[in-house]
Write a protein that holds these residues in place. Structure first.
Motif, PDB file in Angstrom:
ATOM      1  N   UNK A   1       8.121 -10.132   8.905  1.00 56.38           N
ATOM      2  CA  UNK A   1       7.267  -8.951   9.021  1.00 56.38           C
ATOM      3  C   UNK A   1       6.144  -8.947   7.982  1.00 56.38           C
ATOM      4  N   UNK A   2       6.521  -8.930   6.725  1.00 52.04           N
ATOM      5  CA  UNK A   2       5.596  -8.792   5.606  1.00 52.04           C
ATOM      6  C   UNK A   2       4.703  -7.558   5.830  1.00 52.04           C
ATOM      7  N   UNK A   3       5.363  -6.410   5.932  1.00 51.62           N
ATOM      8  CA  UNK A   3       4.656  -5.136   6.094  1.00 51.62           C
ATOM      9  C   UNK A   3       3.803  -4.881   4.857  1.00 51.62           C
ATOM     10  N   UNK A   4       2.501  -4.619   5.052  1.00 50.74           N
ATOM     11  CA  UNK A   4       1.637  -4.417   3.888  1.00 50.74           C
ATOM     12  C   UNK A   4       0.870  -3.101   3.896  1.00 50.74           C
ATOM     13  N   UNK A   5       0.980  -2.317   4.965  1.00 54.71           N
ATOM     14  CA  UNK A   5       0.291  -1.029   4.981  1.00 54.71           C
ATOM     15  C   UNK A   5       0.926  -0.111   6.014  1.00 54.71           C
ATOM     16  N   UNK A   6       1.060   1.156   5.641  1.00 56.44           N
ATOM     17  CA  UNK A   6       1.515   2.209   6.552  1.00 56.44           C
ATOM     18  C   UNK A   6       0.465   3.303   6.493  1.00 56.44           C
ATOM     19  N   UNK A   7      -0.321   3.422   7.553  1.00 57.99           N
ATOM     20  CA  UNK A   7      -1.412   4.409   7.555  1.00 57.99           C
ATOM     21  C   UNK A   7      -1.072   5.566   8.481  1.00 57.99           C
ATOM     22  N   UNK A   8      -0.751   6.758   7.932  1.00 59.44           N
ATOM     23  CA  UNK A   8      -0.432   7.915   8.778  1.00 59.44           C
ATOM     24  C   UNK A   8      -1.698   8.537   9.386  1.00 59.44           C
ATOM     25  N   UNK A   9      -1.578   9.011  10.604  1.00 54.68           N
ATOM     26  CA  UNK A   9      -2.674   9.758  11.237  1.00 54.68           C
ATOM     27  C   UNK A   9      -2.658  11.182  10.695  1.00 54.68           C
TER      28      UNK A   9
ATOM     29  N   UNK B   1       0.801  -1.222   0.000  1.00 56.62           N
ATOM     30  CA  UNK B   1       0.000   0.000   0.000  1.00 56.62           C
ATOM     31  C   UNK B   1       0.836   1.276   0.000  1.00 56.62           C
ATOM     32  N   UNK B   2       0.235   2.347  -0.504  1.00 52.32           N
ATOM     33  CA  UNK B   2       0.860   3.667  -0.558  1.00 52.32           C
ATOM     34  C   UNK B   2      -0.153   4.674  -0.019  1.00 52.32           C
ATOM     35  N   UNK B   3       0.260   5.475   0.963  1.00 54.74           N
ATOM     36  CA  UNK B   3      -0.645   6.459   1.574  1.00 54.74           C
ATOM     37  C   UNK B   3       0.070   7.797   1.740  1.00 54.74           C
ATOM     38  N   UNK B   4      -0.710   8.871   1.820  1.00 55.15           N
ATOM     39  CA  UNK B   4      -0.132  10.197   2.029  1.00 55.15           C
ATOM     40  C   UNK B   4      -0.414  10.661   3.446  1.00 55.15           C
ATOM     41  N   UNK B   5       0.518  11.454   3.999  1.00 57.96           N
ATOM     42  CA  UNK B   5       0.312  12.011   5.332  1.00 57.96           C
ATOM     43  C   UNK B   5      -0.300  13.407   5.231  1.00 57.96           C
ATOM     44  N   UNK B   6      -0.403  14.098   6.352  1.00 54.96           N
ATOM     45  CA  UNK B   6      -1.072  15.400   6.383  1.00 54.96           C
ATOM     46  C   UNK B   6      -0.292  16.474   5.625  1.00 54.96           C
ATOM     47  N   UNK B   7       0.981  16.217   5.330  1.00 53.86           N
ATOM     48  CA  UNK B   7       1.808  17.169   4.579  1.00 53.86           C
ATOM     49  C   UNK B   7       1.903  16.805   3.100  1.00 53.86           C
TER      50      UNK B   7
END
Length: 440
Positions: A251-259, A172-178
């Protein structure tokens, strides 16, 4: 005189052949200098190649095609609003990324990435996928070369703006508040993973150490990266790494969700990290290098964690089990005893911080239709409360609510009887496209 005429005709034919070759090269590499003739010329030039590929696919279709079951040929479409999906698929010697309105089944825009653009940077396999794709302002998109060293941005004409190969990117690809991008990555050397090592009973074993990566969406520059082994070790959580059934992929990291905002339970900039292998989610604060909370709930091999309220997160519970684990053979005594332990559906769980509870969302449609993906998959809870769900394993896209199924559809392919494997479809509504300066 006849000889001179033949020579002249040969030179003229050679001249036009050179022009045609130049035109073909231009459109194949993504150029649009031929204006409205670009697409017809590209289609004509790839005719023989696509016919050959189609014949081969009928005999042995690549992994990115899914055979359509009889019960999935007829879809359901009760959408009362425009819902757009951005997805990618491979088509011959190129990748296509399309923005489609699921309500009326129309393609609103298309980007084309020639295979040559990627193969010049790394070895492209037949089953390589581009995902996910994220729509930016003015019809720019950012795309990840899944499990390959590449994250790139192109404009509305598919012209490349930047290409980042610092890590092998995935999931996954996500954007943060900036507006910065967070995406899982892996250290590599010329496309080969650089592993960490662990000692098991005196035997040294290589393992894949995922990395959290932050990238400037405008320039493509890597702004921050941190090893998961370091995060777990520096927070005295190494024991959690050992809970994974996969020694070489703990690990198998599959998502990074920024607050994107602060609340009583998290701060703006906190990251919710989802790990498939140990069925684990952690809340991590990069500025302090501190793990705030560990989630070990009733979910298995989960993907896609989202912050849905100031006091709640949602989790795609794949609800599958560990596979491909090497064990010593166990001898069992013959028995007639039966055990009902069937796993036949995935779901989306809502975790409430205040009550410390997990509640499934629209559980009945998942059970009734056997909606299940053993790996990958994503969801989105829409502003009106409907749930978009990508059933990755079968390639079916759903919209569900308390009344049942609103949408059931597949991505129709260019081979009869097959549909495309969905590649982490990102969804948009009218107001979201308008905010990105996308004119409908």
């Amino acid at each position: 005189m006849k000889t001179i005429r033949k020579i002249a005709l040969f030179i003229i034919a050679l001249f036009f052949l050179m022009i045609w070759s130049g035109v073909i090269r231009n459109v194949t590499l993504g150029g649009t200098s031929m204006g409205p003739l670009t697409t017809p010329i590209r289609s004509f030039s790839e005719g023989i190649s696509n016919m050959k590929r189609t014949y081969e696919y009928i005999v042995n279709a690549p992994d990115y095609y899914i055979k359509t079951k009889d019960e999935d040929r007829e879809g359901i479409n009760n959408l009362g609003y425009n819902l757009y999906g951005l997805y990618s698929f491979r088509n011959g010697n190129e990748y296509k990324i399309q923005l489609k309105n699921f309500k009326d089944n129309t393609i609103k825009y298309e980007w084309i990435i020639p295979e040559d653009r990627l193969s010049s940077r790394y070895s492209v396999d037949e089953n390589d996928r581009l995902y996910p794709a994220m729509l930016m302002h003015n019809k720019d998109i950012i795309v990840s070369c899944n499990e390959r060293p590449g994250l790139f941005r192109v404009d509305a004409s598919s012209k490349e703006k930047w290409f980042n190969s610092d890590f092998i990117y995935h999931h996954a690809m996500n954007t943060d508040s900036l507006g910065n991008i967070w995406i899982p990555g892996v250290d590599h050397d010329n496309g080969k993973i650089v592993p960490k090592k662990v000692s098991l009973d005196g035997i040294i074993t290589d393992y894949r150490d995922d990395v959290i990566v932050k990238i400037d969406a405008v320039t493509g520059k890597t702004l921050y990266h941190k090893s998961l082994t370091e995060i777990f070790s520096e927070n005295n959580l190494e024991y959690l790494i050992n809970k994974s059934p996969y020694t070489n992929d703990p690990f198998h990291l599959n998502d990074i969700q920024p607050a994107l905002f602060s609340s009583l339970y998290f701060e703006e900039g906190d990251l919710f990290l989802s790990f498939r292998s140990p069925s684990l989610i952690i809340q991590y604060r990069p500025g302090e290098n501190k793990v705030i909370k560990v989630f070990e709930g009733p979910f298995l091999f989960q993907h896609d964690v989202d912050i849905i309220a100031s006091n709640a997160i949602a989790i795609l519970n794949n609800n599958t089990i560990a596979t491909q684990i090497i064990q010593k053979e166990i001898e069992f005594k013959p028995t007639n005893q039966t055990v009902d332990r069937k796993i036949n559906h995935s779901n989306v769980l809502i975790y409430n911080f205040e009550e410390d509870t997990y509640t499934p969302l629209f559980e009945e449609p998942f059970k009734e239709h056997g909606i299940f993906t053993d790996a990958e998959g994503l969801y989105r809870i829409l502003p009106n409360g409907d749930l978009f769900f990508e059933e990755q394993g079968s390639g079916i896209l759903w919209v569900l609510n308390e009344k049942g199924v609103v949408l059931k559809t597949t991505l129709e392919s260019n081979i009869e009887g097959y549909h495309y494997l969905p590649n982490w479809t990102t969804t948009y509504l009218d107001n979201e496209l308008e905010a990105l300066n996308y004119k409908l």
